[in-house]
Motif scaffolding. Structure first.
Motif, PDB file in Angstrom:
ATOM      1  N   PHE A 225       0.825  -1.198   0.000  1.00 59.72           N
ATOM      2  CA  PHE A 225       0.000   0.000   0.000  1.00 59.72           C
ATOM      3  C   PHE A 225       0.871   1.264   0.000  1.00 59.72           C
ATOM      4  N   TYR A 226       1.906   1.251   0.804  1.00 62.06           N
ATOM      5  CA  TYR A 226       2.800   2.411   0.843  1.00 62.06           C
ATOM      6  C   TYR A 226       3.433   2.633  -0.522  1.00 62.06           C
ATOM      7  N   LYS A 227       3.808   1.555  -1.198  1.00 59.03           N
ATOM      8  CA  LYS A 227       4.428   1.666  -2.520  1.00 59.03           C
ATOM      9  C   LYS A 227       3.448   2.238  -3.544  1.00 59.03           C
ATOM     10  N   LEU A 228       2.173   1.870  -3.423  1.00 60.85           N
ATOM     11  CA  LEU A 228       1.146   2.438  -4.308  1.00 60.85           C
ATOM     12  C   LEU A 228       1.040   3.945  -4.106  1.00 60.85           C
ATOM     13  N   ALA A 229       1.042   4.365  -2.850  1.00 60.20           N
ATOM     14  CA  ALA A 229       0.952   5.793  -2.551  1.00 60.20           C
ATOM     15  C   ALA A 229       2.217   6.527  -2.994  1.00 60.20           C
ATOM     16  N   ARG A 230       3.361   5.908  -2.779  1.00 63.55           N
ATOM     17  CA  ARG A 230       4.624   6.519  -3.192  1.00 63.55           C
ATOM     18  C   ARG A 230       4.664   6.707  -4.714  1.00 63.55           C
ATOM     19  N   GLU A 231       4.091   5.745  -5.446  1.00 65.71           N
ATOM     20  CA  GLU A 231       4.054   5.875  -6.907  1.00 65.71           C
ATOM     21  C   GLU A 231       3.241   7.097  -7.323  1.00 65.71           C
ATOM     22  N   VAL A 232       2.091   7.301  -6.690  1.00 68.44           N
ATOM     23  CA  VAL A 232       1.267   8.466  -7.008  1.00 68.44           C
ATOM     24  C   VAL A 232       2.071   9.742  -6.753  1.00 68.44           C
ATOM     25  N   HIS A 233       2.715   9.802  -5.615  1.00 65.35           N
ATOM     26  CA  HIS A 233       3.520  10.965  -5.235  1.00 65.35           C
ATOM     27  C   HIS A 233       4.622  11.220  -6.267  1.00 65.35           C
ATOM     28  N   THR A 234       5.319  10.172  -6.663  1.00 67.17           N
ATOM     29  CA  THR A 234       6.432  10.296  -7.608  1.00 67.17           C
ATOM     30  C   THR A 234       5.957  10.708  -8.997  1.00 67.17           C
ATOM     31  N   VAL A 235       4.905  10.062  -9.474  1.00 66.83           N
ATOM     32  CA  VAL A 235       4.386  10.344 -10.816  1.00 66.83           C
ATOM     33  C   VAL A 235       3.928  11.796 -10.933  1.00 66.83           C
ATOM     34  N   VAL A 236       3.144  12.253  -9.969  1.00 59.71           N
ATOM     35  CA  VAL A 236       2.610  13.618 -10.023  1.00 59.71           C
ATOM     36  C   VAL A 236       3.724  14.649  -9.957  1.00 59.71           C
ATOM     37  N   ASN A 237       4.779  14.358  -9.194  1.00 62.08           N
ATOM     38  CA  ASN A 237       5.890  15.299  -9.058  1.00 62.08           C
ATOM     39  C   ASN A 237       6.768  15.376 -10.311  1.00 62.08           C
ATOM     40  N   ALA A 238       6.582  14.422 -11.237  1.00 65.07           N
ATOM     41  CA  ALA A 238       7.445  14.400 -12.429  1.00 65.07           C
ATOM     42  C   ALA A 238       6.630  14.292 -13.718  1.00 65.07           C
ATOM     43  N   LEU A 239       5.443  14.872 -13.729  1.00 62.90           N
ATOM     44  CA  LEU A 239       4.573  14.779 -14.906  1.00 62.90           C
ATOM     45  C   LEU A 239       5.182  15.462 -16.124  1.00 62.90           C
ATOM     46  N   THR A 240       5.048  14.802 -17.273  1.00 61.55           N
ATOM     47  CA  THR A 240       5.403  15.439 -18.533  1.00 61.55           C
ATOM     48  C   THR A 240       4.256  16.356 -18.944  1.00 61.55           C
ATOM     49  N   PRO A 241       4.491  17.286 -19.864  1.00 62.81           N
ATOM     50  CA  PRO A 241       3.387  18.132 -20.348  1.00 62.81           C
ATOM     51  C   PRO A 241       2.240  17.314 -20.921  1.00 62.81           C
ATOM     52  N   GLU A 242       2.548  16.208 -21.604  1.00 63.50           N
ATOM     53  CA  GLU A 242       1.494  15.363 -22.181  1.00 63.50           C
ATOM     54  C   GLU A 242       0.672  14.700 -21.082  1.00 63.50           C
ATOM     55  N   GLN A 243       1.329  14.181 -20.062  1.00 63.97           N
ATOM     56  CA  GLN A 243       0.608  13.548 -18.955  1.00 63.97           C
ATOM     57  C   GLN A 243      -0.259  14.560 -18.217  1.00 63.97           C
ATOM     58  N   ARG A 244       0.266  15.752 -18.038  1.00 62.09           N
ATOM     59  CA  ARG A 244      -0.492  16.812 -17.371  1.00 62.09           C
ATOM     60  C   ARG A 244      -1.748  17.149 -18.171  1.00 62.09           C
TER      61      ARG A 244
END
Length: 444
Positions: A225-244
């Motif tokens: 569960f912690y790893k799932l939450a960490r992934e969300v945190h990491t992904v959002v902090n490094a979004l590409t313009p396309e992902q955004r």
């Protein structure tokens, strides 16, 4: 005598001329459905309720078409649960397409909180039909049929337990570590916690497609569960313009609240179901489907969305899982914020993943795979058009957009897609058994 003979011959010639064929009204279907969408946006109708309103607005039109051409369109009685026959008295001069169009608006007028706003649309429709060459008697009798059918649709709607939602005990969030709790900035209370009690249209029950259990809650940094939450945190902090952009494109939050100091500003947008209804409208127009088939496709799409929402809302308030924003702020990063505003209901499974996958499967069955289209749904909300190669591609993008937006964990997205696929397959099987075949642009 010669003058009388000439007049008689002229009269004979005029009588022999065929009555000009009036055009198919498929091009008027999208404006009628979109008019109901705009009223829902005005009313800030929540996602599950919006899918229900679309369903009933199109149900009467579906039945009018099916009873006019039963060899081409299957009546909803064949595949809708506990569907009582809709009785239609057809006057001599009525036009079934006018009746179906007006029925969409009339049902919307009766069922939507601000339905009175559709009266102007009804007036515009009738004026445009008169200009197009339809006679007053055709229009009058068609409206009578539409009103007759809309009343019966409302009787069906009155029995699906929607009116009893307000009598339920007020929902109280559980104040502990693992469960959903209202999130900033508005801390809106839970949306439709009792939606599972609504009677479905196509599936057997709200819990028929119960997904596998979500990852077990844990604060341990080595846990899944912690790893799932960490992934969300990491992904959002490094979004590409396309992902955004993808996250914003599929946001579909009917009411987002932005704050500036002590001031809060609300923004009204389309619902997830409304987005898919517009896609359905666009593609039926692109394929130049005749009126009858376009109504059938849009009606079935609405029913699929309604039942998918019932299924996913059943799971949301059963697992009642904490949102990433709350977990991350407590255990990873106190000031972290998602790109999108966290919706006011539990996390598991992802609603957009479930409903998008379900309706994309049904649309693929009815209209075919690999249909490319340009979606202009979000142009109204200052986002550009977006091209998709198929319904399934659009659904996959809608699903992953929830990770990019920071509002869902990956397992809620992936398990939501599995749940949606199961719902879509069930609906397709039900349609096959009812004789609803794949629709081809050249006909059935």
């Amino acid at each position: 005598m010669k003058k009388l003979l000439v007049l008689w011959l002229c009269w004979q010639v005029s009588m022999a001329r065929p009555t000009p064929k009036l055009p198919d009204l498929a091009h008027r279907l999208q404006p009628a459905v979109f008019a109901t969408t705009m009223v829902m946006i005005h009313d800030v109708v929540n996602p599950p309720a919006a899918s229900r309103f679309y369903t009933y607005c199109l149900l009467g039109a579906h039945e009018i078409v099916a009873q006019q051409h039963p060899d081409q369109v299957a009546t909803a009685q064949r595949f809708v649960q506990q569907m009582k026959p809709i009785m239609i008295t057809t006057p001599e001069h009525y036009n079934y397409q006018i009746a179906a169009l007006y029925c969409i608006l009339e049902t919307g007028r009766l069922i939507l909180p601000s339905g009175y706003m559709l009266e102007e649309e009804q007036k515009k429709l009738l004026e445009s039909l008169q200009k197009a060459g339809y006679t007053p008697i055709q229009i009058e009798q068609s409206v009578e049929v539409a009103q007759q059918v809309a009343k019966q649709v409302m009787q069906r709607a009155a029995g699906d337990k929607y009116s009893k939602l307000s009598t339920q005990l007020r929902y109280r969030p559980i104040k502990d570590d693992a469960h959903w709790y209202p999130t900033p900035p508005a801390y809106i209370e839970a949306i439709e916690p009792n939606w599972r009690t609504i009677r479905p249209m196509l599936i057997d029950s709200c819990s028929q497609f119960k997904p596998i259990a979500p990852a077990t809650f844990s604060k341990d940094s080595t846990s899944q569960f912690y790893k799932l939450a960490r992934e969300v945190h990491t992904v959002v902090n490094a979004l590409t313009p396309e992902q955004r952009f993808i996250a914003s494109y599929w946001d579909c939050n009917p009411f987002a609240v932005n704050t500036s100091g002590h001031m809060s500003i609300g923004f009204k947008k389309i619902s997830p179901g409304g987005h898919w209804m517009n896609i359905t409208n666009l593609v039926t127009s692109q394929l130049k489907l005749p009126f009858d088939q376009a109504v059938e496709v849009e009606s079935i799409a609405a029913m699929t969305l309604m039942d998918a929402f019932i299924s996913v809302w059943d799971e949301k308030y059963r697992s009642n899982r904490i949102r990433p924003e709350t977990y991350i702020n407590r255990y990873i990063s106190p000031r972290w914020q998602p790109l999108l505003q966290t919706p006011p209901f539990p996390e598991y499974t992802s609603g957009h993943s479930v409903i998008s996958t379900a309706v994309s499967e049904v649309l693929t069955y009815l209209l075919g795979d690999g249909i490319a289209f340009v979606d202009n749904t979000e142009v109204t909300f200052d986002l550009p058009e977006r091209k998709f190669s198929s319904f399934r591609q659009a659904a996959s993008e809608a699903a992953i957009s929830r990770l990019y937006g920071g509002i869902h964990y990956r397992d809620a997205i992936e398990n939501g897609q599995v749940q949606g696929k199961a719902i879509g397959d069930f609906v397709i099987d039900r349609l096959r058994k009812a004789g609803v075949r794949k629709i081809l642009t050249a006909g059935r």
